[in-house]
Design an enzyme around this catalytic site. Structure first.
Site, PDB file in Angstrom:
ATOM      1  N   GLY A 228     -18.222  -9.261  19.875  1.00 57.65           N
ATOM      2  CA  GLY A 228     -18.105 -10.490  20.673  1.00 57.65           C
ATOM      3  C   GLY A 228     -18.145 -11.797  19.901  1.00 57.65           C
ATOM      4  O   GLY A 228     -18.409 -12.851  20.487  1.00 57.65           O
TER       5      GLY A 228
ATOM      6  N   THR B 278     -15.633 -13.551  18.505  1.00 59.89           N
ATOM      7  CA  THR B 278     -14.580 -14.484  18.917  1.00 59.89           C
ATOM      8  C   THR B 278     -14.885 -15.058  20.293  1.00 59.89           C
ATOM      9  O   THR B 278     -14.716 -16.259  20.529  1.00 59.89           O
ATOM     10  CB  THR B 278     -13.220 -13.754  18.927  1.00 59.89           C
ATOM     11  OG1 THR B 278     -13.087 -13.048  17.704  1.00 59.89           O
ATOM     12  CG2 THR B 278     -12.076 -14.717  19.082  1.00 59.89           C
TER      13      THR B 278
ATOM     14  N   HIS C 191     -16.520 -11.418   7.905  1.00 55.18           N
ATOM     15  CA  HIS C 191     -16.828 -11.652   6.491  1.00 55.18           C
ATOM     16  C   HIS C 191     -15.684 -12.261   5.706  1.00 55.18           C
ATOM     17  O   HIS C 191     -15.916 -12.757   4.632  1.00 55.18           O
ATOM     18  CB  HIS C 191     -17.157 -10.406   5.692  1.00 55.18           C
ATOM     19  CG  HIS C 191     -17.811  -9.304   6.399  1.00 55.18           C
ATOM     20  ND1 HIS C 191     -18.718  -9.468   7.399  1.00 55.18           N
ATOM     21  CD2 HIS C 191     -17.705  -7.988   6.175  1.00 55.18           C
ATOM     22  CE1 HIS C 191     -19.125  -8.285   7.781  1.00 55.18           C
ATOM     23  NE2 HIS C 191     -18.527  -7.369   7.061  1.00 55.18           N
TER      24      HIS C 191
HETATM   25  P1  GDP Z   1     -15.059  -9.662  17.907  1.00 57.87           P
HETATM   26  O1  GDP Z   1     -14.210  -8.574  17.342  1.00 57.87           O
HETATM   27  O2  GDP Z   1     -16.494  -9.526  17.451  1.00 57.87           O
HETATM   28  O3  GDP Z   1     -14.535 -11.035  17.707  1.00 57.87           O
HETATM   29  O4  GDP Z   1     -15.138  -9.367  19.485  1.00 57.87           O
HETATM   30  P2  GDP Z   1     -14.401 -10.106  20.685  1.00 57.87           P
HETATM   31  O5  GDP Z   1     -14.957 -11.432  20.915  1.00 57.87           O
HETATM   32  O6  GDP Z   1     -12.943  -9.993  20.465  1.00 57.87           O
HETATM   33  O7  GDP Z   1     -14.857  -9.185  21.887  1.00 57.87           O
HETATM   34  C1  GDP Z   1     -14.522  -7.824  21.979  1.00 57.87           C
HETATM   35  C2  GDP Z   1     -14.455  -7.403  23.435  1.00 57.87           C
HETATM   36  O8  GDP Z   1     -15.735  -7.539  24.027  1.00 57.87           O
HETATM   37  C3  GDP Z   1     -13.514  -8.257  24.248  1.00 57.87           C
HETATM   38  O9  GDP Z   1     -12.864  -7.429  25.164  1.00 57.87           O
HETATM   39  C4  GDP Z   1     -14.431  -9.231  24.964  1.00 57.87           C
HETATM   40  O10 GDP Z   1     -13.915  -9.651  26.175  1.00 57.87           O
HETATM   41  C5  GDP Z   1     -15.668  -8.381  25.163  1.00 57.87           C
HETATM   42  N1  GDP Z   1     -16.890  -9.198  25.221  1.00 57.87           N
HETATM   43  C6  GDP Z   1     -17.313 -10.104  24.314  1.00 57.87           C
HETATM   44  N2  GDP Z   1     -18.481 -10.642  24.712  1.00 57.87           N
HETATM   45  C7  GDP Z   1     -18.802 -10.060  25.870  1.00 57.87           C
HETATM   46  C8  GDP Z   1     -19.912 -10.192  26.782  1.00 57.87           C
HETATM   47  O11 GDP Z   1     -20.851 -10.964  26.577  1.00 57.87           O
HETATM   48  N3  GDP Z   1     -19.891  -9.396  27.872  1.00 57.87           N
HETATM   49  C9  GDP Z   1     -18.892  -8.525  28.131  1.00 57.87           C
HETATM   50  N4  GDP Z   1     -18.968  -7.799  29.230  1.00 57.87           N
HETATM   51  N5  GDP Z   1     -17.841  -8.381  27.321  1.00 57.87           N
HETATM   52  C10 GDP Z   1     -17.798  -9.143  26.198  1.00 57.87           C
END
Ligand code: GDP
Length: 602
Positions: free
Chosen positions: A23, A25, A87
């Protein structure tokens, strides 16, 4: 140029780290959204490669938290978030002996807990001494969670069932346990007594916005309390770091820079590291993103400014940037007489990372100075020696370097390549020389794959060594099965214990040597070995005459050379079955009568 020097407290530079899909991004989007929605008119939140949460927004966010943090006064001009999480760009925020990042948010999915990249991020943050808080993300996915969008965590928990709260507790407890395994005391943020000793865990949902205000308030509080001195900067010549090197239509090659100290002005002379040598050039234009609402009225995504102050993200257009290296330091040279000092400084800094030593070690290649440093640090951690470290695609020369090492140390005769290409002529040579190239854009994949390969290589070596040793075997000549008395003697035997293979010598139970087993047959089949219980015919060549030296019913043993016995007992004990080991003990007893040191391992 202004002659009066002034001082100010700059924005702390914050990075978001964590495992893929946890999460990062989404959290950055949420923070940016909050900043844009709640800023004052005219406040700029968008920088190049970074976003700012201005002090005015921090104040508004902190307002509902007053009852929890009564003393929170906003003294910093805001928080500067690096836009690209993970990273990759973090590696480029490098500074000699540390990072340009002042603080990190480590995002951990509460449902998944620690994952490989979480651990990798922790290691990097530890190495770079970047303090961090943990955002335990996706609390809205806890069973039975009742979300209140954008509410502070301490408010939203009042609406939750006991069961949801218990589940949350469990998950936070698990994350704290993982942190403990990596050497950190950790607690939910509202239970932390001493933030210098305890890592704060803030439960949030990047999706619903719950807890995000506390996250921002907490970071603000922490930097104000513990790093205000570090944040003091002045109108001195700028210091920065090249985050990315980018082609821009109409501008040619530009560099995206994070300035963490001082002021950068149009026409300033500056130095950065280049792929071949340091680049000294002058700022032609400083470019900032054009605010969204102006985009329709003006051409282009950028607007020019005369000067920028730390901390900021800015695009620099200048001549001669084609050779620029991401992850390089940037220094404004205040006057040309100091040029030599700056050249020396940058060259020294870069040669700590790009080097060639005449020793047995792996070849590592990476796309930027930052990723090269990260890869080098991973090598240090894994205790893998490095012969050559450089930026750029894998070339023929790299393969030659690795093939030289391969001759004396096969396990190090490899190339580990991060986010770079294997040039065709290098690929050809690598195939010919049998040089392995491990390529990935994730460091731990490279290390993992290489580790697996080394393990296999070692296992193969052990196998080869073991197969060259004479194995213990005990056999009995079967009565009535003497096919030939000598030259070679051919007799029927039963294997009583161990494994008999052609090529080994056999002896009597009093230690007298008889000769070598040439062949093992089961009727018409030639066998590679015979195991306990098998009845086979063997031919023995040597000083053996059945009827004189041996007779029907006699028990024989393999005659194991002394150095082989030592190997069995010290290095390869685990490669013997119990049955073989028992036979080996008998052989040792026999041999000891002639050589008291046989089977002695000290
Ligand atoms: P990153 O790879 O760490 O940047 O992850 P992303 O931000 O792309 O999130 C990955 C997935 O998790 C996406 O489908 C988001 O919508 C979901 N996601 C991120 N944060 C949350 C949250 O707080 N709650 C829920 N239910 N889904 C989340």
């Amino acid at each position: 140029m202004s002659s009066t020097s002034r001082e100010w407290i700059r924005q702390p530079i914050i990075v978001v780290m964590g495992h893929v899909d946890h999460g990062k991004t989404t959290l950055l989007d949420k923070i940016r959204g909050t900043a844009v929605a709640r800023k004052e008119p005219g406040e700029i939140t968008q920088h190049v490669g970074a976003s700012i949460v201005p002090a005015s927004v921090l104040k508004k966010i902190a307002e509902p938290l007053k009852k929890y943090f009564p003393k929170l006064q906003i003294e910093i001009p805001g928080l500067l978030f690096i836009d690209t999480p993970g990273h990759e760009l973090f590696a480029n925020l490098r500074k000699r002996g540390g990072s340009v990042a002042d603080m990190a948010i480590l995002v951990v999915d509460v449902m998944e807990g620690f994952q490989p990249q979480t651990v990798e991020a922790i290691n990097i943050l530890k190495e770079k001494r970047v303090p961090f808080v943990v955002a335990a993300n996706k609390i809205d996915r806890i069973e039975g969670w009742r979300p209140t969008p954008d509410a502070p965590f301490l408010e939203t928990i009042r609406n939750q069932s006991q069961r949801a709260l218990n589940l949350l507790e469990e998950k936070i407890y698990r994350i704290a346990g993982e942190l403990y395994n990596h050497g950190f005391e950790a607690e939910r943020f509202d239970r932390v007594r001493d933030f210098r000793r305890t890592v704060a865990i803030i439960p949030i949902s990047a999706k619903t916005g719950e807890g995000v205000s506390e996250l921002l308030a907490l970071i603000t509080g922490l930097v104000q309390q513990f790093m205000k001195k570090k944040l003091v900067t002045s109108s001195e010549p700028a210091k920065g770091v090249v985050l990315e090197v980018k082609e821009e239509p109409g501008l040619g090659t530009t560099i995206d820079v994070i300035i963490y100290d001082g002021v950068l002005r149009k026409n300033d002379l500056f130095i950065i590291a280049g792929k071949s040598k340091p680049v000294v050039t002058r700022v032609r234009a400083l470019l900032m993103p054009r605010p969204l609402q102006d985009m329709r009225m003006h051409e282009g995504r950028f607007t020019q400014v005369e000067e920028v102050y730390a901390a900021t993200g800015v695009k620099v257009s200048a001549p001669d940037l084609d050779d620029a290296l991401a992850g390089s330091p940037l220094y404004v040279i205040p006057d040309e007489t100091k040029l030599q000092d700056y050249l020396r400084m940058v060259s020294e800094e870069v040669s700590e990372l790009r080097f060639k030593v005449e020793s047995d070690g792996v070849v590592i290649k990476a796309d930027t100075l930052g990723s090269l440093e990260a890869l080098l640090e991973a090598m240090r951690r894994e205790k893998i020696p490095v012969r050559l470290a450089d930026v750029g695609n894998v070339s023929r020369n790299d393969v030659i370097e690795a093939s030289v090492v391969k001759k004396s140390k096969p396990e190090y005769g490899v190339i580990l390549a991060f986010n770079v290409k294997l040039l065709p002529e290098a690929e050809e040579l690598a195939a010919r020389e049998g040089v392995k190239v491990f390529q990935s854009n994730i460091i731990y994949h490279i290390i993992e794959e290489y580790g697996k390969w080394v393990k296999e290589l070692k296992e193969k070596e052990v196998e080869k060594e073991v197969s060259s040793l004479v194995r213990p075997a005990k056999i009995r000549i079967l009565p009535g099965f003497i096919f030939r008395r000598s030259d070679p003697a051919i007799v029927g035997i039963e294997v009583l214990g161990g494994v008999l293979k052609p090529g080994c010598n056999v002896m009597r139970s009093d230690g007298m040597e008889l000769g070598m087993v040439v062949q093992i047959r089961d009727r018409d089949n030639v066998l590679k070995e015979a195991r306990a219980g098998q009845q086979v015919a063997i031919s023995i060549k040597g000083r053996i005459m059945v009827g004189r030296h041996v007779d029907e019913g006699d028990v024989l043993y393999t005659s194991i050379p002394k150095d082989h016995v030592t190997m069995w007992l010290t290095k390869h004990r685990d490669k013997l079955s119990t049955d073989e080991y028992l036979v080996l003990r008998e052989i040792i007893e026999i041999k000891k009568k002639q050589d008291p040191f046989y089977g002695f391992t000290g």
